[in-house]
Write a protein that holds these residues in place. Structure first.
Motif, mmCIF file in Angstrom:
data_model
loop_
_atom_site.group_PDB
_atom_site.id
_atom_site.type_symbol
_atom_site.label_atom_id
_atom_site.label_comp_id
_atom_site.label_asym_id
_atom_site.label_seq_id
_atom_site.Cartn_x
_atom_site.Cartn_y
_atom_site.Cartn_z
ATOM 1 N N UNK A 1 0.462 -0.924 -0.122
ATOM 2 C CA UNK A 1 0.108 -0.073 0.137
ATOM 3 C C UNK A 1 0.751 1.325 0.141
ATOM 4 N N UNK A 2 0.142 2.571 -0.432
ATOM 5 C CA UNK A 2 1.143 3.885 -0.395
ATOM 6 C C UNK A 2 1.910 4.160 1.046
ATOM 7 N N UNK A 3 2.868 4.151 0.911
ATOM 8 C CA UNK A 3 3.119 4.428 1.889
ATOM 9 C C UNK A 3 3.975 3.879 2.707
ATOM 10 N N UNK A 4 4.236 2.237 2.202
ATOM 11 C CA UNK A 4 4.782 0.480 3.128
ATOM 12 C C UNK A 4 6.203 0.835 1.771
ATOM 13 N N UNK A 5 6.802 0.299 2.454
ATOM 14 C CA UNK A 5 8.411 0.523 1.597
ATOM 15 C C UNK A 5 9.026 -1.221 1.885
ATOM 16 N N UNK A 6 9.782 -1.471 0.602
ATOM 17 C CA UNK A 6 10.046 -2.723 0.108
ATOM 18 C C UNK A 6 11.497 -2.558 -0.075
ATOM 19 N N UNK B 1 4.777 5.337 -3.409
ATOM 20 C CA UNK B 1 3.805 5.893 -4.247
ATOM 21 C C UNK B 1 2.738 5.462 -5.598
ATOM 22 N N UNK B 2 1.626 4.933 -5.281
ATOM 23 C CA UNK B 2 0.953 4.442 -6.819
ATOM 24 C C UNK B 2 2.181 4.569 -8.096
ATOM 25 N N UNK B 3 2.687 5.808 -8.284
ATOM 26 C CA UNK B 3 3.532 6.009 -9.056
ATOM 27 C C UNK B 3 4.991 5.279 -9.421
ATOM 28 N N UNK B 4 5.137 4.468 -8.555
ATOM 29 C CA UNK B 4 6.209 3.612 -8.209
ATOM 30 C C UNK B 4 5.928 2.226 -9.214
ATOM 31 N N UNK B 5 4.422 2.124 -9.525
ATOM 32 C CA UNK B 5 4.171 0.691 -10.125
ATOM 33 C C UNK B 5 5.294 0.824 -11.080
ATOM 34 N N UNK B 6 5.299 -0.681 -11.232
ATOM 35 C CA UNK B 6 6.739 -0.765 -12.455
ATOM 36 C C UNK B 6 6.839 -2.827 -12.251
ATOM 37 N N UNK B 7 7.974 -2.715 -13.385
ATOM 38 C CA UNK B 7 8.871 -3.607 -13.126
ATOM 39 C C UNK B 7 10.106 -3.093 -13.098
ATOM 40 N N UNK C 1 19.132 -8.560 -15.220
ATOM 41 C CA UNK C 1 17.942 -9.562 -14.950
ATOM 42 C C UNK C 1 16.347 -9.144 -15.934
ATOM 43 N N UNK C 2 16.077 -10.227 -14.772
ATOM 44 C CA UNK C 2 14.250 -10.492 -15.763
ATOM 45 C C UNK C 2 13.471 -9.552 -15.194
ATOM 46 N N UNK C 3 13.776 -8.717 -14.359
ATOM 47 C CA UNK C 3 12.822 -7.970 -13.677
ATOM 48 C C UNK C 3 12.262 -8.306 -12.396
ATOM 49 N N UNK C 4 12.012 -7.697 -11.713
ATOM 50 C CA UNK C 4 10.447 -8.054 -10.098
ATOM 51 C C UNK C 4 9.321 -6.854 -10.604
ATOM 52 N N UNK C 5 8.469 -7.957 -10.154
ATOM 53 C CA UNK C 5 7.065 -6.057 -10.176
ATOM 54 C C UNK C 5 7.101 -5.622 -8.890
ATOM 55 N N UNK C 6 6.495 -4.432 -8.704
ATOM 56 C CA UNK C 6 6.361 -3.569 -7.611
ATOM 57 C C UNK C 6 5.150 -2.985 -8.232
ATOM 58 N N UNK C 7 4.047 -3.399 -6.822
ATOM 59 C CA UNK C 7 2.384 -2.750 -7.372
ATOM 60 C C UNK C 7 2.603 -1.508 -6.118
ATOM 61 N N UNK C 8 2.195 -0.614 -6.682
ATOM 62 C CA UNK C 8 1.762 0.002 -5.150
ATOM 63 C C UNK C 8 0.112 0.539 -4.944
ATOM 64 N N UNK C 9 -0.812 0.042 -4.568
ATOM 65 C CA UNK C 9 -2.092 0.287 -4.136
ATOM 66 C C UNK C 9 -2.828 1.523 -3.470
ATOM 67 N N UNK C 10 -3.160 2.698 -3.748
ATOM 68 C CA UNK C 10 -3.424 3.464 -3.205
ATOM 69 C C UNK C 10 -3.991 3.243 -2.089
#
Length: 129
Positions: free
Chosen positions: A13-18, A90-96, A120-129
């Motif tokens: 979710x928005x505001x969290x970390x990875x 942020x939701x705008x950070x959603x990407x591979x 690399x092949x990439x890792x998907x990050x999804x940030x929900x609002x």
């Protein structure tokens, strides 16, 4: 040959970390620079966006404007791993997210995707609002 394997992506979710990891294996180099890039899956024709870069010795780092102050790149050469700590997502950070290695480098960071040799092949990050 060099293999790069990204991990650590997921749904938050928005505001969290990875924290993303990039494990480098195979042939390694004494002075390899590393970068992180990202690409929105719905825009495959768009160039990959520069996110962060680190020099071969870890002394210098650089960030894209959209992530400055929120993301941190680091490297653990003993374990051939590079990290991207992402805070205040942020939701705008959603990407591979992709890591990339430049085999031979000076004491510079590299911001262009064309400047890197291995990906690399990439890792998907999804940030929900």
């Amino acid at each position: 040959q060099v293999q790069l394997v990204e991990s650590g992506g997921g749904l938050v979710q928005a505001g969290e970390s990875l924290r993303l990891s990039c494990a480098v294996s195979g042939r390694t180099f004494d002075r390899y620079a590393v970068g992180w890039f990202r690409q929105v899956p719905s825009a495959p024709g768009k160039e990959r966006e520069f996110v962060a870069a680190i020099t071969w010795n870890g002394h210098k780092t650089y960030y894209g404007d959209s992530v400055k102050g929120r993301f941190t790149i680091s490297r653990d050469d003993a374990n051939n791993t590079v990290y991207l700590q992402m805070n205040s997502l942020e939701p705008e950070d959603t990407a591979v997210y992709y890591c990339a290695v430049r085999a031979s480098s000076g004491n510079y960071y590299y911001m262009g995707s064309y400047e890197y040799d291995y990906w690399g092949q990439g890792t998907r990050v999804t940030v929900s609002s």
